[in-house]
Write an enzyme that holds these catalytic residues in place. Structure first.
Site, PDB file in Angstrom:
ATOM      1  N   GLU A 204       9.917  15.093 -32.490  1.00 42.00           N
ATOM      2  CA  GLU A 204      10.218  16.349 -33.305  1.00 42.00           C
ATOM      3  C   GLU A 204      11.693  17.011 -32.964  1.00 42.00           C
ATOM      4  O   GLU A 204      12.449  17.217 -31.865  1.00 42.00           O
ATOM      5  CB  GLU A 204       9.396  17.510 -32.586  1.00 42.00           C
ATOM      6  CG  GLU A 204       9.740  18.902 -33.065  1.00 42.00           C
ATOM      7  CD  GLU A 204       8.855  20.037 -32.320  1.00 42.00           C
ATOM      8  OE1 GLU A 204       8.941  21.296 -32.357  1.00 42.00           O
ATOM      9  OE2 GLU A 204       7.812  19.671 -31.463  1.00 42.00           O
TER      10      GLU A 204
ATOM     11  N   LYS B  22      -1.137  23.308 -33.291  1.00 42.53           N
ATOM     12  CA  LYS B  22      -0.688  23.254 -31.961  1.00 42.53           C
ATOM     13  C   LYS B  22      -1.036  24.469 -31.095  1.00 42.53           C
ATOM     14  O   LYS B  22      -0.597  25.702 -31.553  1.00 42.53           O
ATOM     15  CB  LYS B  22       0.784  23.385 -32.344  1.00 42.53           C
ATOM     16  CG  LYS B  22       1.802  23.410 -30.890  1.00 42.53           C
ATOM     17  CD  LYS B  22       3.129  23.344 -31.313  1.00 42.53           C
ATOM     18  CE  LYS B  22       3.856  24.795 -31.284  1.00 42.53           C
ATOM     19  NZ  LYS B  22       5.372  24.791 -31.652  1.00 42.53           N
TER      20      LYS B  22
END
Length: 195
Positions: A21, A114
């Site tokens: 990420e 998430k």
């Protein structure tokens, strides 16, 4: 950014990790983040997939996708960001904490939600939320480390996100990428052994 991002990516890849990420700094230049995503994507192709993190606007979704991001991670549930992500054919991973936020994110089209901050909530929270919401894929992020990663997976998380507990800024600054690769191997082994 730059060469450090590629060296870090190579260390993580060597350690058995296949996703990275690259986060947007909301006060910074979004195109700098995009350039990092692009260089990782061009360097690795489909062997190591970059995604964009801390995505807060539809403009950031577009910039990330054009740079080669394969997934979009946000700290919150934004209908506009989720819909733009899905419109562009990318994987949507918004952040949520409560069951209501988790369901809202899923209903808006999120592929994986998430759960953040996971370490504050703990693996038992993931397990408890999955009891009624087992149809929603959850990823544990925030405070996840080598010691608790397997617990989150056993609790029902489909994945984990690890930042500073794996990628220590001091190691990058000192060029200790082999240390990061070794930590990645230990992390992957801890999850595999724990299953």
């Amino acid at each position: 950014y730059g060469d450090d991002a590629l060296r870090l990516s190579e260390a993580l890849h060597k350690g058995g990790i296949s996703l990275i990420e690259v986060t947007f700094d909301q006060k910074g230049d979004i195109f700098r983040t995009a350039e990092t995503i692009r260089s990782i994507h061009e360097h690795f192709g489909e062997d190591f997939l970059p995604g964009a993190g801390t995505v807060m606007t539809t403009e950031q979704v577009a910039v990330a996708e054009e740079a080669g991001a394969q997934y979009i991670i946000s700290p919150n549930v934004s209908e506009a960001v989720i819909r733009e992500t899905k419109k562009r054919g990318l994987i949507s991973m918004p952040g949520a904490m409560t069951p209501s936020e988790i369901v809202t994110a899923h209903d808006l089209g999120a592929d994986i939600v998430k759960v953040f901050p996971a370490s504050v909530l703990g693996p038992s929270y993931i397990k408890a939320v999955r009891a009624p919401l087992g149809y929603i894929d959850l990823m544990a992020v925030g405070g996840v480390n080598e010691e608790n990663a397997g617990e989150f997976i056993r609790a029902g998380a489909v994945g984990i996100g690890i930042g500073g507990n794996l990628v220590k800024k001091a190691f990058i600054d000192d060029g200790r990428f082999e240390t990061i690769a070794e930590a990645a191997i230990r992390l992957c082994n801890s999850v595999n052994i724990s299953n």
